[in-house]
Scaffold this motif. Structure first.
Motif, mmCIF file in Angstrom:
data_model
loop_
_atom_site.group_PDB
_atom_site.id
_atom_site.type_symbol
_atom_site.label_atom_id
_atom_site.label_comp_id
_atom_site.label_asym_id
_atom_site.label_seq_id
_atom_site.Cartn_x
_atom_site.Cartn_y
_atom_site.Cartn_z
ATOM 1 N N ALA A 32 0.856 -1.180 0.000
ATOM 2 C CA ALA A 32 0.000 0.000 0.000
ATOM 3 C C ALA A 32 0.896 1.234 0.000
ATOM 4 N N ILE A 33 0.574 2.184 -0.886
ATOM 5 C CA ILE A 33 1.373 3.398 -1.001
ATOM 6 C C ILE A 33 0.479 4.585 -0.664
ATOM 7 N N ILE A 34 0.918 5.381 0.313
ATOM 8 C CA ILE A 34 0.157 6.563 0.729
ATOM 9 C C ILE A 34 0.966 7.796 0.350
ATOM 10 N N GLN A 35 0.364 8.672 -0.459
ATOM 11 C CA GLN A 35 1.025 9.887 -0.926
ATOM 12 C C GLN A 35 0.495 11.091 -0.147
ATOM 13 N N ARG A 49 9.610 7.336 2.185
ATOM 14 C CA ARG A 49 10.261 7.956 1.042
ATOM 15 C C ARG A 49 10.158 9.467 1.227
ATOM 16 N N ALA A 50 11.144 10.009 1.945
ATOM 17 C CA ALA A 50 11.050 11.393 2.408
ATOM 18 C C ALA A 50 11.044 12.404 1.272
ATOM 19 N N PHE A 51 11.756 12.124 0.163
ATOM 20 C CA PHE A 51 11.860 13.104 -0.921
ATOM 21 C C PHE A 51 10.550 13.245 -1.698
ATOM 22 N N THR A 52 9.809 12.158 -1.832
ATOM 23 C CA THR A 52 8.542 12.208 -2.568
ATOM 24 C C THR A 52 7.334 12.209 -1.636
ATOM 25 N N ASP A 53 7.566 12.296 -0.317
ATOM 26 C CA ASP A 53 6.483 12.384 0.676
ATOM 27 C C ASP A 53 5.524 11.202 0.582
ATOM 28 N N ARG A 54 6.099 9.997 0.571
ATOM 29 C CA ARG A 54 5.299 8.783 0.519
ATOM 30 C C ARG A 54 5.737 7.821 1.619
ATOM 31 N N ILE A 55 4.844 6.916 1.961
ATOM 32 C CA ILE A 55 5.220 5.774 2.802
ATOM 33 C C ILE A 55 4.725 4.508 2.113
ATOM 34 N N PHE A 56 5.583 3.456 2.165
ATOM 35 C CA PHE A 56 5.246 2.159 1.599
ATOM 36 C C PHE A 56 4.986 1.208 2.763
ATOM 37 N N ILE A 57 3.865 0.509 2.714
ATOM 38 C CA ILE A 57 3.556 -0.520 3.714
ATOM 39 C C ILE A 57 3.528 -1.858 2.987
ATOM 40 N N ASP A 58 4.544 -2.692 3.235
ATOM 41 C CA ASP A 58 4.642 -4.012 2.604
ATOM 42 C C ASP A 58 4.170 -5.076 3.596
#
Length: 480
Positions: free
Chosen positions: A25-28, A98-107
């Motif tokens: 899941a990717i949250i932007q 992912r601090a540069f693109t302001d995202r978090i990945f939940i695997d």
């Protein structure tokens, strides 16, 4: 500008939520929240990500998936925003920022199905989330050295935050070579090169990042100088990796860049040479774009100019032409079937006859009143008698008593008689007595001694004069 200190708290917004691939899941966000905490439910089928209160659109309140992640839904609880990620089976998970693109990945994954190397990578993510940098770096390093190359990007983050900028640069370089869709690695290159004093190279990668994301490079890193074991600083194994032999089959587009990164040496002398190359590259691109725009614009203006010039010429040409009335054209067409045409034709025959006679008389003056003249008069008389049915003796006598003028009169009389007879024949015909069949038309033409063209013209004209609809169409065609 690169932000490497604590960020002022403010309300963030969730821009999008996606499930891609089926276990991620990717949250932007518009900007990454400061506090991100997570935990797994007792039944291990629900992951809760706790955030400071953030804004989000109602359409994002629930997202469904087709893989191991069945649903992602948002709830506001006690001044917090909770991201609930529900799985179909019991699963473990890791959160990667992912601090540069302001995202978090939940695997999500099964712990008992991981290899030792993959377990090192997951343990590194857990340690990094809890801000235990030394432990995270050690796990990422072991995972990368044993073939889990996805961990190299996270290794670069750890190097950067512990003050080892050159090692961070080498890690980001490898990560972007490994996966060109990892835009955060591209931003990491820009940040590390800037910190190394290579501003032109940093600007080059910052521009690439902005082209793909539409935003400037910025990140939240709390940099703290930390002394690391020298064994953890040896990245020579990355230089020995042959990307072609990796057999990468991930869904994302993976490309190996050219020698752009390997050509960069961390030295002031090389920095100068690379600065010239970067400046030259950007100046050439700008120059080409400028000239292309000038050429396209000039061509467009020229086309418009010549089009209006041609249009004005056409309008002036049409306005200068006299408008012919339909009645004038009809009279002109009617005149073409005037019986006088037959008269003109036979008059020309008589004139030619006169001319021939005159030449013969000039060449043989002795025969002016002799046998040849008598012979010609007899022939003309026979023709008149065959046409009119009247004896030609009167014409012969008048010829014998006069000079060349009598011959001319005889020829003119013949032509006039022929014209009168043919005119009478044409006028006696009507459109119903003139057949459309070409064969029968030829027979009547021969029988009456009238040219076939004259009969066809008369038939056409009579039809035209009777057809009111056709006359109306012709009138409209000529603009009357």
């Amino acid at each position: 500008m690169f932000i490497t200190s604590a960020k002022v708290l403010y309300s963030a917004e969730i821009k999008s939520i996606s499930i891609n691939p089926l276990n991620r899941a990717i949250i932007q966000f518009d900007t990454l929240p400061d506090n991100i905490n997570s935990h797994l439910s007792d039944n291990k089928t629900l992951i809760k990500i706790e955030l400071d209160a953030v804004r989000y659109d109602e359409k994002l309140s629930q997202i469904s998936g087709l893989g191991i992640i069945s649903d992602v839904y948002l709830r506001n609880e006690n001044g917090k925003t909770i991201v609930n990620i529900k799985t179909k089976d019991k699963r473990g998970y890791t959160v990667s920022k992912r601090a540069f693109t302001d995202r978090i990945f939940i695997d999500v994954f099964q712990w008992d199905m991981l290899s030792i190397e993959e377990e090192n990578f997951r343990m590194g993510l857990l340690a990094y989330e809890d801000k235990i940098l030394n432990e995270a770096l050690r796990n990422f390093y072991q995972a990368a050295k044993n073939g889990v190359y996805e961990s190299v990007f996270n290794l670069g983050n750890c190097y950067f935050e512990t003050g080892y900028t050159y090692e961070a640069y080498k890690s980001y370089e490898f990560a972007y070579n490994f996966d060109s869709t990892n835009i955060d690695a591209l931003a990491g290159l820009a940040v590390s090169l800037s910190k190394l004093g290579m501003n032109n190279e940093s600007k080059y990668f910052s521009e690439l990042f902005k082209m793909q994301t539409g935003k400037d490079v910025s990140a939240v890193f709390s940099v703290s100088e930390t002394l690391l074991d020298s064994n953890l600083l040896d990245l020579s194994f990355l230089n020995k990796i042959n990307f072609d032999s990796l057999n990468i089959t991930t869904k994302d587009s993976i490309t190996v860049l050219d020698s752009t990164f390997s050509d960069i040496e961390i030295s002031l002398q090389d920095s100068t040479s690379h600065s010239e190359q970067s400046n030259s590259l950007f100046s050439d691109i700008k120059e080409y774009i400028y000239y292309a725009l000038v050429i396209v614009g000039g061509t467009f203006i020229a086309l418009i100019f010549y089009y209006f010039k041609w249009r004005r010429t056409q309008i002036e040409s049409r306005s200068s032409k006299p408008v012919e009335k339909f009645e004038d054209k009809l009279k002109e067409a009617t005149a073409k079937v005037n019986p006088n045409i037959l008269n003109n034709k036979y008059s020309s025959v008589s004139v030619n006859t006169k001319s021939d006679n005159k030449e013969n008389e000039n060449s043989n003056p002795e025969n002016q009143s002799g046998v040849i003249n008598d012979y010609k008069i007899n022939k003309l008389g026979d023709v008149i008698e065959s046409i009119t049915g009247k004896p030609a003796e009167s014409y012969k006598k008048s010829e014998s008593q006069s000079n060349v003028n009598a011959k001319l009169q005889l020829a003119m009389h013949l032509a006039e008689e022929q014209r009168r007879i043919k005119t009478q024949n044409i006028e006696s015909l009507n459109s119903t007595s003139i057949p459309n069949d070409k064969k029968k038309l030829s027979e009547i033409s021969k029988k009456l001694g009238i040219e076939k063209g004259g009969l066809e013209t008369k038939l056409a004209m009579e039809k035209l004069m009777k057809d009111k609809n056709l006359l109306k169409k012709l009138s409209e065609k000529f603009g009357l």
